[in-house]
Design a protein around this motif. Structure first.
Motif, short mmCIF file in Angstrom:
data_model
loop_
_atom_site.label_atom_id
_atom_site.label_comp_id
_atom_site.label_asym_id
_atom_site.label_seq_id
_atom_site.Cartn_x
_atom_site.Cartn_y
_atom_site.Cartn_z
N PRO A 30 15.32 15.64 -8.02
CA PRO A 30 14.52 14.76 -7.15
C PRO A 30 15.01 13.32 -7.12
O PRO A 30 14.74 12.59 -6.16
CB PRO A 30 13.12 14.85 -7.77
CG PRO A 30 13.35 15.26 -9.19
CD PRO A 30 14.55 16.15 -9.16
N ASP A 31 15.72 12.91 -8.16
CA ASP A 31 16.28 11.56 -8.20
C ASP A 31 17.80 11.58 -8.04
O ASP A 31 18.52 10.77 -8.63
CB ASP A 31 15.91 10.89 -9.53
CG ASP A 31 14.41 10.75 -9.70
OD1 ASP A 31 13.73 10.39 -8.71
OD2 ASP A 31 13.91 11.01 -10.81
N ALA A 32 18.28 12.49 -7.21
CA ALA A 32 19.72 12.63 -7.00
C ALA A 32 20.33 11.31 -6.54
O ALA A 32 19.73 10.61 -5.71
CB ALA A 32 20.00 13.72 -5.97
N PRO A 33 21.49 10.95 -7.05
CA PRO A 33 22.14 9.71 -6.61
C PRO A 33 22.59 9.82 -5.16
O PRO A 33 22.84 10.91 -4.64
CB PRO A 33 23.35 9.61 -7.54
CG PRO A 33 23.63 11.01 -7.97
CD PRO A 33 22.29 11.69 -8.05
N ASN A 34 22.66 8.68 -4.50
CA ASN A 34 23.15 8.62 -3.12
C ASN A 34 24.68 8.58 -3.15
O ASN A 34 25.30 7.51 -3.18
CB ASN A 34 22.60 7.38 -2.42
CG ASN A 34 21.11 7.46 -2.20
OD1 ASN A 34 20.57 8.51 -1.90
ND2 ASN A 34 20.42 6.34 -2.38
#
Length: 241
Positions: free
Chosen positions: A94-98
């Motif tokens: 859910p907090d995957a890096p851009n």
């Protein structure tokens, strides 16, 4: 990396993020895409990539890994892309890096904003990785793998010696190569079981950029780089279409 054979360059158009801007937020449509839904999509095709992963380069990397995509280094050295489990989990979370895919003006890592000669990686612009040789049955048919790992906690990622002694901007001949036994002794359990009894490695930092055909390249800090192989291009070359 492979510098004794060639140093390749590229120039062209942009895909995901302008070279001087921050990465865009993940789109709801792209975030909902799954590998199963993309079964019939040619992941390596730039048109399909832009359509289905426009704001989700993190998911694109995961799907390339799951498809065992191949990058062509130095005009014929085929390396299978492999992500460690920790990096896959991070890129799918859910907090995957851009993840940033730079435009074709960023032909060398030294041109990327924020670059310095260090071991820094953030799993978005700069990645920790290894080239792995003598890997039986690697996709591409040449026993080569390019492994990307998470920069934080990752049991299969860089060991302390790789971090502390990193000098990936230098020539391969002056750098420290590690065989599977040494990596296992330094903390990477089961490396030879996964990559083969005779496998050996050299660690690098990597980044992503495009070329003038809008195709993706995976490039090491020392300037050597590989172009994503599109099976459709090979079929056209040999007259299958």
């Amino acid at each position: 990396m492979l510098r004794t054979l060639a140093l390749l360059g590229a120039a062209g158009s942009a895909f995901h993020v302008p070279a001087t801007s921050a990465a865009a937020p993940l789109s709801q449509r792209a975030a909902a895409a799954t590998s199963a839904e993309m079964t019939d999509v040619a992941l390596e095709n730039p048109t399909c990539r832009d359509r289905d992963y426009a704001d989700n380069a993190a998911r694109y990397l995961v799907d390339l890994h799951e498809k065992k995509a191949v990058f062509d280094f130095c005009g014929g050295m085929m390396f299978q892309l492999v992500l460690t489990d920790a990096l896959v989990d991070k890129l799918k979370g859910p907090d995957a890096p851009n993840v940033v895919i730079h435009d074709a003006s960023m032909r060398r890592m030294a041109q990327v904003p924020g670059y310095d000669k260090s071991n820094f990686a953030d799993d978005a612009t700069f990645f920790h990785g290894r080239e792995v040789r003598k890997v039986p049955n690697a996709a591409g048919g040449m026993n080569f793998v390019l492994q990307l790992s998470a920069s934080g906690e990752d049991k299969d990622g860089w060991v302390a010696g790789e971090r502390d002694g990193y000098d990936g901007w230098g020539h391969d001949s002056s750098r420290v190569w590690r065989d599977g036994k040494r990596l296992e002794d330094e903390g990477v359990a089961g490396f030879r079981e996964r990559y083969g009894p005779n496998s050996f490695t050299l660690n690098h930092r990597f980044y992503l950029h495009l070329d003038n055909t809008n195709q993706l390249w995976l490039s090491a800090e020392d300037g050597c780089e590989g172009r994503l192989v599109d099976p459709g291009e090979k079929k056209k070359l040999f007259g299958i279409f």
